[in-house]
Design a protein around this motif. Sequence first.
Motif, short mmCIF file in Angstrom:
data_model
loop_
_atom_site.label_atom_id
_atom_site.label_comp_id
_atom_site.label_asym_id
_atom_site.label_seq_id
_atom_site.Cartn_x
_atom_site.Cartn_y
_atom_site.Cartn_z
N ARG A 30 0.84 -1.21 0.00
CA ARG A 30 0.00 0.00 0.00
C ARG A 30 0.87 1.26 0.00
O ARG A 30 0.67 2.18 -0.78
CB ARG A 30 -0.91 0.00 1.24
N ARG A 34 0.90 3.93 -3.05
CA ARG A 34 0.41 5.29 -2.78
C ARG A 34 1.53 6.32 -2.67
O ARG A 34 1.38 7.45 -3.11
CB ARG A 34 -0.38 5.29 -1.47
N GLU A 44 -8.56 2.25 -9.90
CA GLU A 44 -9.89 2.39 -9.32
C GLU A 44 -10.40 1.08 -8.75
O GLU A 44 -11.40 1.06 -8.03
CB GLU A 44 -10.87 2.91 -10.38
N TRP A 45 -9.72 -0.02 -9.08
CA TRP A 45 -10.11 -1.33 -8.57
C TRP A 45 -8.93 -2.27 -8.67
O TRP A 45 -7.92 -1.93 -9.29
CB TRP A 45 -11.35 -1.85 -9.28
N ALA A 66 -6.57 -4.33 -1.41
CA ALA A 66 -7.62 -3.46 -1.95
C ALA A 66 -8.33 -2.72 -0.82
O ALA A 66 -8.56 -1.51 -0.91
CB ALA A 66 -8.63 -4.29 -2.76
N LEU A 71 -10.21 0.36 -2.26
CA LEU A 71 -10.66 -0.02 -3.60
C LEU A 71 -11.43 -1.33 -3.55
O LEU A 71 -11.26 -2.14 -2.65
CB LEU A 71 -9.46 -0.20 -4.54
N CYS A 73 -12.13 -5.10 -4.90
CA CYS A 73 -11.33 -6.20 -5.45
C CYS A 73 -12.29 -7.17 -6.11
O CYS A 73 -13.21 -7.68 -5.45
CB CYS A 73 -10.55 -6.89 -4.34
#
Length: 156
Positions: A30, A34, A44-45, A66, A71, A73
Motif C-alpha cells: 500500500r 500510494r 480504481e479497482w 484493496a 478499492l 477487489c
Amino acid sequence: MWGDGGWGRLVRKGRLLDGRFDEQLVAAARDLIRGRWQPDPAPEWVAFVPSLRRPELVPDFAHRLARSLGLACLGVVVKVAVTDPQKTMQNSRQQYRNVRDAFEIGGEVPSGPVLLLDDMVDSRWTMTVVGLLLREAGSVPVFPFALADTAGRSGT
C-alpha cells in the motif's frame, strides 16, 4: 526479489510456510503504491491472477490490499486450464504458449484503471496475457504489481 534479505523472505515464508502473506506486506505494498509509485491515473479497482495450486493465497492478499487502498477487489480473472510452472519452460515462446489460453474473464469488468496483482513473476507472460484480457474487456490502463520477482531463482 524472491527470498532476498528484505521483503523477499517474508514473501517466501508466506507462500511456502504460512499459506498467507503477512500484514506487513499489505502495508508495504500500500505504501509503495500510494507513496513511491503513484500510478497515474490511480487504479480504481484491483484484480488478481488466480492459481489452481494455491487458490486462496493471492485472492486473500488482493482483498486485504484493496481494502487498505479503499478499492474494490473483483475476481473477474478465471484460470480455465492447468499449466506447468513458467520456470519449467525452456524459452519465452514456450512460456507464452503455456499461459495464452489458460485464463478468461468471467464477469463484468469496470472500465477504469486496474491494479493487477500476482504474488510472483517468473516469465512475466502471465501478467501480459491477463493484462491484455483485462484491456480487451475494457479496463484501461492495467498496472501490474507482483510481490516478488524470481529472476532466475527457484520460486517453488
